[in-house]
Design a protein around this motif. Structure first.
Motif, PDB file in Angstrom:
ATOM      1  N   ILE A 206       0.858  -1.187   0.000  1.00  0.00           N
ATOM      2  CA  ILE A 206       0.000   0.000   0.000  1.00  0.00           C
ATOM      3  C   ILE A 206       0.891   1.234   0.000  1.00  0.00           C
ATOM      4  CG2 ILE A 206      -1.675   1.344   1.331  1.00  0.00           C
ATOM      5  CD1 ILE A 206      -2.972  -1.224   2.221  1.00  0.00           C
ATOM      6  N   GLN A 207       0.555   2.206  -0.848  1.00  0.00           N
ATOM      7  CA  GLN A 207       1.264   3.484  -0.902  1.00  0.00           C
ATOM      8  C   GLN A 207       0.317   4.601  -0.464  1.00  0.00           C
ATOM      9  OE1 GLN A 207       2.698   4.160  -4.890  1.00  0.00           O
ATOM     10  NE2 GLN A 207       3.471   2.066  -5.117  1.00  0.00           N
ATOM     11  N   ILE A 208       0.849   5.532   0.309  1.00  0.00           N
ATOM     12  CA  ILE A 208       0.089   6.739   0.660  1.00  0.00           C
ATOM     13  C   ILE A 208       0.988   7.935   0.366  1.00  0.00           C
ATOM     14  CG2 ILE A 208      -1.183   7.986   2.432  1.00  0.00           C
ATOM     15  CD1 ILE A 208      -1.573   5.386   3.924  1.00  0.00           C
ATOM     16  N   THR A 209       0.519   8.808  -0.506  1.00  0.00           N
ATOM     17  CA  THR A 209       1.304   9.960  -0.950  1.00  0.00           C
ATOM     18  C   THR A 209       0.547  11.251  -0.697  1.00  0.00           C
ATOM     19  OG1 THR A 209       2.506   8.760  -2.676  1.00  0.00           O
ATOM     20  CG2 THR A 209       2.282  11.127  -2.976  1.00  0.00           C
ATOM     21  N   ILE A 210       1.235  12.242  -0.134  1.00  0.00           N
ATOM     22  CA  ILE A 210       0.741  13.623  -0.093  1.00  0.00           C
ATOM     23  C   ILE A 210       1.841  14.496  -0.688  1.00  0.00           C
ATOM     24  CG2 ILE A 210      -0.120  15.528   1.301  1.00  0.00           C
ATOM     25  CD1 ILE A 210      -0.996  13.525   3.406  1.00  0.00           C
ATOM     26  N   ALA A 211       1.657  14.906  -1.926  1.00  0.00           N
ATOM     27  CA  ALA A 211       2.681  15.670  -2.645  1.00  0.00           C
ATOM     28  C   ALA A 211       2.179  17.086  -2.903  1.00  0.00           C
ATOM     29  CB  ALA A 211       3.021  14.982  -3.973  1.00  0.00           C
ATOM     30  N   GLU A 212       3.094  18.043  -2.782  1.00  0.00           N
ATOM     31  CA  GLU A 212       2.761  19.447  -2.998  1.00  0.00           C
ATOM     32  C   GLU A 212       3.699  20.049  -4.039  1.00  0.00           C
ATOM     33  OE1 GLU A 212       1.516  21.549   0.914  1.00  0.00           O
ATOM     34  OE2 GLU A 212       3.128  20.167   1.469  1.00  0.00           O
ATOM     35  N   GLU A 213       3.155  20.894  -4.898  1.00  0.00           N
ATOM     36  CA  GLU A 213       3.992  21.674  -5.805  1.00  0.00           C
ATOM     37  C   GLU A 213       4.566  22.897  -5.107  1.00  0.00           C
ATOM     38  OE1 GLU A 213       1.531  22.658  -9.127  1.00  0.00           O
ATOM     39  OE2 GLU A 213       2.250  20.960 -10.305  1.00  0.00           O
ATOM     40  N   LEU A 214       3.855  23.401  -4.117  1.00  0.00           N
ATOM     41  CA  LEU A 214       4.276  24.618  -3.433  1.00  0.00           C
ATOM     42  C   LEU A 214       5.517  24.365  -2.588  1.00  0.00           C
ATOM     43  CD1 LEU A 214       0.832  26.002  -2.203  1.00  0.00           C
ATOM     44  CD2 LEU A 214       2.196  26.834  -4.127  1.00  0.00           C
ATOM     45  N   GLY A 215       6.261  25.455  -2.334  1.00  0.00           N
ATOM     46  CA  GLY A 215       7.358  25.394  -1.389  1.00  0.00           C
ATOM     47  C   GLY A 215       6.876  25.818  -0.012  1.00  0.00           C
ATOM     48  N   ASN A 322       0.566  -6.959  13.165  1.00  0.00           N
ATOM     49  CA  ASN A 322      -0.659  -7.587  13.664  1.00  0.00           C
ATOM     50  C   ASN A 322      -1.086  -8.687  12.700  1.00  0.00           C
ATOM     51  OD1 ASN A 322      -1.988  -6.319  11.498  1.00  0.00           O
ATOM     52  ND2 ASN A 322      -2.972  -4.781  12.786  1.00  0.00           N
ATOM     53  N   TRP A 323      -2.123  -9.405  13.041  1.00  0.00           N
ATOM     54  CA  TRP A 323      -2.530 -10.590  12.300  1.00  0.00           C
ATOM     55  C   TRP A 323      -2.924 -10.257  10.867  1.00  0.00           C
ATOM     56  CZ3 TRP A 323      -2.303 -15.556  14.160  1.00  0.00           C
ATOM     57  CH2 TRP A 323      -2.907 -16.549  13.379  1.00  0.00           C
ATOM     58  N   ARG A 324      -3.591  -9.131  10.672  1.00  0.00           N
ATOM     59  CA  ARG A 324      -4.116  -8.797   9.351  1.00  0.00           C
ATOM     60  C   ARG A 324      -3.020  -8.355   8.390  1.00  0.00           C
ATOM     61  NH1 ARG A 324      -9.270  -7.006   7.157  1.00  0.00           N
ATOM     62  NH2 ARG A 324     -10.211  -7.266   9.213  1.00  0.00           N
ATOM     63  N   TRP A 325      -2.011  -7.633   8.886  1.00  0.00           N
ATOM     64  CA  TRP A 325      -1.094  -6.937   7.987  1.00  0.00           C
ATOM     65  C   TRP A 325       0.365  -7.380   8.078  1.00  0.00           C
ATOM     66  CZ3 TRP A 325      -3.588  -4.865   4.278  1.00  0.00           C
ATOM     67  CH2 TRP A 325      -4.834  -4.284   4.485  1.00  0.00           C
ATOM     68  N   ALA A 326       0.690  -8.367   8.888  1.00  0.00           N
ATOM     69  CA  ALA A 326       2.086  -8.776   9.057  1.00  0.00           C
ATOM     70  C   ALA A 326       2.721  -9.102   7.702  1.00  0.00           C
ATOM     71  CB  ALA A 326       2.174  -9.987   9.984  1.00  0.00           C
ATOM     72  N   GLY A 327       3.869  -8.498   7.432  1.00  0.00           N
ATOM     73  CA  GLY A 327       4.609  -8.767   6.206  1.00  0.00           C
ATOM     74  C   GLY A 327       4.261  -7.890   5.033  1.00  0.00           C
ATOM     75  N   VAL A 328       3.207  -7.064   5.125  1.00  0.00           N
ATOM     76  CA  VAL A 328       2.824  -6.172   4.031  1.00  0.00           C
ATOM     77  C   VAL A 328       3.581  -4.847   4.184  1.00  0.00           C
ATOM     78  CG1 VAL A 328       0.936  -4.894   2.934  1.00  0.00           C
ATOM     79  CG2 VAL A 328       0.533  -7.201   3.837  1.00  0.00           C
ATOM     80  N   PRO A 329       4.330  -4.408   3.172  1.00  0.00           N
ATOM     81  CA  PRO A 329       5.007  -3.112   3.275  1.00  0.00           C
ATOM     82  C   PRO A 329       4.052  -1.961   2.954  1.00  0.00           C
ATOM     83  CG  PRO A 329       5.608  -4.160   1.211  1.00  0.00           C
ATOM     84  CD  PRO A 329       4.714  -5.130   1.941  1.00  0.00           C
ATOM     85  N   PHE A 330       4.140  -0.921   3.762  1.00  0.00           N
ATOM     86  CA  PHE A 330       3.396   0.312   3.532  1.00  0.00           C
ATOM     87  C   PHE A 330       4.413   1.406   3.238  1.00  0.00           C
ATOM     88  CE2 PHE A 330       0.799  -2.365   6.134  1.00  0.00           C
ATOM     89  CZ  PHE A 330      -0.488  -2.186   5.658  1.00  0.00           C
ATOM     90  N   PHE A 331       4.223   2.104   2.136  1.00  0.00           N
ATOM     91  CA  PHE A 331       5.155   3.147   1.721  1.00  0.00           C
ATOM     92  C   PHE A 331       4.470   4.504   1.845  1.00  0.00           C
ATOM     93  CE2 PHE A 331       6.345  -0.702  -0.657  1.00  0.00           C
ATOM     94  CZ  PHE A 331       7.636  -0.871  -0.169  1.00  0.00           C
ATOM     95  N   LEU A 332       5.012   5.338   2.713  1.00  0.00           N
ATOM     96  CA  LEU A 332       4.462   6.662   2.948  1.00  0.00           C
ATOM     97  C   LEU A 332       5.404   7.706   2.344  1.00  0.00           C
ATOM     98  CD1 LEU A 332       3.484   6.351   6.740  1.00  0.00           C
ATOM     99  CD2 LEU A 332       2.285   5.455   4.740  1.00  0.00           C
ATOM    100  N   ARG A 333       4.820   8.733   1.741  1.00  0.00           N
ATOM    101  CA  ARG A 333       5.650   9.734   1.059  1.00  0.00           C
ATOM    102  C   ARG A 333       4.972  11.096   1.119  1.00  0.00           C
ATOM    103  NH1 ARG A 333       6.565   9.438  -5.453  1.00  0.00           N
ATOM    104  NH2 ARG A 333       4.315   9.084  -5.275  1.00  0.00           N
ATOM    105  N   THR A 334       5.775  12.119   1.390  1.00  0.00           N
ATOM    106  CA  THR A 334       5.276  13.491   1.331  1.00  0.00           C
ATOM    107  C   THR A 334       6.429  14.407   0.979  1.00  0.00           C
ATOM    108  OG1 THR A 334       4.059  15.229   2.528  1.00  0.00           O
ATOM    109  CG2 THR A 334       5.680  13.977   3.788  1.00  0.00           C
ATOM    110  N   GLY A 335       6.138  15.525   0.340  1.00  0.00           N
ATOM    111  CA  GLY A 335       7.210  16.448  -0.010  1.00  0.00           C
ATOM    112  C   GLY A 335       6.682  17.741  -0.604  1.00  0.00           C
ATOM    113  N   LYS A 336       7.536  18.742  -0.571  1.00  0.00           N
ATOM    114  CA  LYS A 336       7.237  20.029  -1.187  1.00  0.00           C
ATOM    115  C   LYS A 336       8.039  20.178  -2.474  1.00  0.00           C
ATOM    116  CE  LYS A 336       5.786  22.609   2.868  1.00  0.00           C
ATOM    117  NZ  LYS A 336       4.423  22.816   2.316  1.00  0.00           N
ATOM    118  N   ARG A 337       7.540  21.042  -3.358  1.00  0.00           N
ATOM    119  CA  ARG A 337       8.149  21.291  -4.671  1.00  0.00           C
ATOM    120  C   ARG A 337       8.306  19.995  -5.464  1.00  0.00           C
ATOM    121  NH1 ARG A 337       7.109  26.463  -5.650  1.00  0.00           N
ATOM    122  NH2 ARG A 337       8.395  27.963  -4.494  1.00  0.00           N
ATOM    123  N   LEU A 338       7.280  19.151  -5.419  1.00  0.00           N
ATOM    124  CA  LEU A 338       7.295  17.928  -6.212  1.00  0.00           C
ATOM    125  C   LEU A 338       6.642  18.183  -7.566  1.00  0.00           C
ATOM    126  CD1 LEU A 338       6.565  15.218  -3.489  1.00  0.00           C
ATOM    127  CD2 LEU A 338       8.757  16.059  -4.331  1.00  0.00           C
TER     128      LEU A 338
END
Length: 486
Positions: A206-215, A322-338
């Protein structure tokens, strides 16, 4: 639908940027839609010594550009201004809070105090309200960031908790008020189709991204002492992660929902400081080009130290023990000027174990769910289908829930929903103290490692998707960010 809840909404920081861009426009939209009790009043508080006319002219100039122009009626706008009263207040003068108390005594209804100020003012304001008896029959809304680390967050919560009960405190995270986040709950917990698939056996990542163009814009002083990890990960991204992965609550009441989110936050696999370079990437933008316009490097922004090592980009690999999610990678990302302004959740399902239709049916991402939070809110389910014509050639197709096309009534903005929830006394979409503590406790090893100065943020050009190390981290797990695949 008109509300029966009478209220007095007191807005501290009533001339500030957040009030002008988000809070007052949200209250206006609720007013325009007839969702506010006609007797409800909005009292705006700031240090400027203005009369009512001067403040209304300020609102006219700075709020009106941020409201929808569709059907904007002068009479409705005037009736909204008539709800408002301005009180000039010096936080250091006790007599000014007596004046505020006397002003509020004219109005009936639950008092909502919204602190759209810096966190260093939260405690002084709460104590001053208590000194004049304004902490009774009241709700207090606290904006993020609530503290700088676990210790400072606890200090603020302890002090505010001496004045207001936990059920009076609304710690706001506007991402929880977004329509697709609400629809994610409906999708998961109202459709038998998804619940059996929402677990480690069928979800690859699962990936969760919050990207901003603004600085950093005009917030250089604030941001250089905060950084992306504190500003976005500790609150927005971890809250979204908990919503995506929590167990079904027994009901949608406030504590049932927040109990399940807390279990997720407490199940986050602790990050050992020795592993941080492997599972955490931080970056800082340099000069670049966004949509054809040159933009400066972070270190040259007003208010930023030239030798700053503050991160403007963070990417993390997270695991849930936990039982439901063990072994699943979660990738979180956020940044400015993207490269783009986008907030989305991407659920990548596993491929079929065997395909009689050829290798094309085994490609990664064949089945995925993309929940777009901004700019165009939607939910899209991808699957494979046969292309028309001869042979069994497969192509990716998608099923869309585009809210603006399917639902004819206008969507409610996140702040509008959350402000109405405060007025009605609904806490489910607000962060409880133990949730906040669990989030701070999890990010602290990263904060401490980065504060040690042993490494510096990796550079990335403004207008790109961040440091190459972010993509390399996903490549180690045989996957990539969504925009790289497309």
């Amino acid at each position: 639908m008109q509300s029966d809840s009478n209220f007095v909404f007191v807005l501290f920081g009533g001339t500030g940027d957040l009030s002008m861009r988000k809070i007052l426009p949200a209250l206006f939209e609720a007013h325009r839609a007839g969702m506010l009790n006609p007797a409800g009043r909005i009292v705006c508080v700031a240090r400027e010594a203005w009369d009512q006319g001067a403040y209304r002219r300020w609102v006219e100039e700075h709020v009106k550009p941020h409201v929808s122009k569709d059907g904007l009626d002068d009479a409705v706008w005037r009736s909204f201004l008539e709800r408002m009263q301005y009180v000039g207040l010096d936080l250091g003068r006790a007599e000014d809070f007596v004046l505020l108390r006397d002003t509020l005594a004219q109005y009936d209804g639950t008092r909502v105090f919204y602190l759209a100020t810096g966190p260093k003012l939260f405690v002084p304001i709460c104590r001053a309200l208590s000194d004049v008896g304004l902490n009774q029959n009241a709700r207090i809304v606290l904006e993020k960031p609530l503290g700088y680390d676990l210790k400072s967050s606890n200090a603020i919560n302890d002090a505010v908790g001496e004045i207001f009960q936990e059920e009076q405190i609304y710690r706001i995270d506007h991402y929880l008020g977004k329509e697709p986040v609400q629809n994610l709950l409906a999708l998961r917990f109202s459709n038998v189709l998804f619940e059996p698939l929402w677990r480690r056996e069928w979800v690859e990542s699962i990936q969760i991204t919050i990207a901003e163009e603004l600085g950093v814009e005009a917030r250089g002083d604030f941001y250089d002492n905060t950084g992306a990890l504190r500003d976005m990960v500790q609150n927005h991204l971890l809250q979204l992660l908990s919503i995506v992965t929590m167990e079904p609550p027994h009901s949608m009441d406030s504590d049932s929902v927040r109990d399940e989110k807390l279990r997720v936050l407490r199940a986050l696999k602790p990050i050992d400081e020795r592993d941080i370079s492997r599972v955490a990437v931080r970056g800082q933008y340099h000069a670049g080009v966004i949509r054809g316009a040159a933009v400066p490097a972070y270190a040259t922004e007003p208010g930023v130290r030239p030798d700053s090592t503050t991160e403007t980009f963070v990417a993390l690999k997270v695991e849930i023990d936990n039982w439901r999610w063990a072994g699943v990678p979660f990738f979180l990302r956020t940044g400015k000027r993207l490269a783009d302004r986008v907030a989305e959740i991407v659920v990548n399902f596993r491929t079929v174990p065997h395909s009689a239709l050829g290798a094309n049916a085994l490609r990664a991402g064949a089945n995925r769910l993309v929940i777009r939070l901004q700019p165009n809110e939607s939910i899209r389910l991808y699957c494979l289908a046969k292309q028309p014509g001869e042979g069994m050639n497969l192509a990716s197709v998608h099923l869309d829930l585009a809210f603006d096309q399917f639902f004819k009534e206008g969507q409610m903005e996140a702040y509008q929903r959350l402000l109405l929830d405060v007025i009605h006394g609904r806490l489910a979409l607000f962060v409880r103290r133990d949730e906040q503590e669990a989030a701070w406790r999890w990010v602290e090893p990263i904060l401490n490692a980065w504060a040690s100065g042993t490494s510096k943020p990796k550079p990335y050009a403004a207008g790109t998707w961040g440091p190459a190390a972010s993509s390399a981290m996903l490549a180690q797990h045989g996957t990539c960010w969504l925009e790289e695949e497309n």
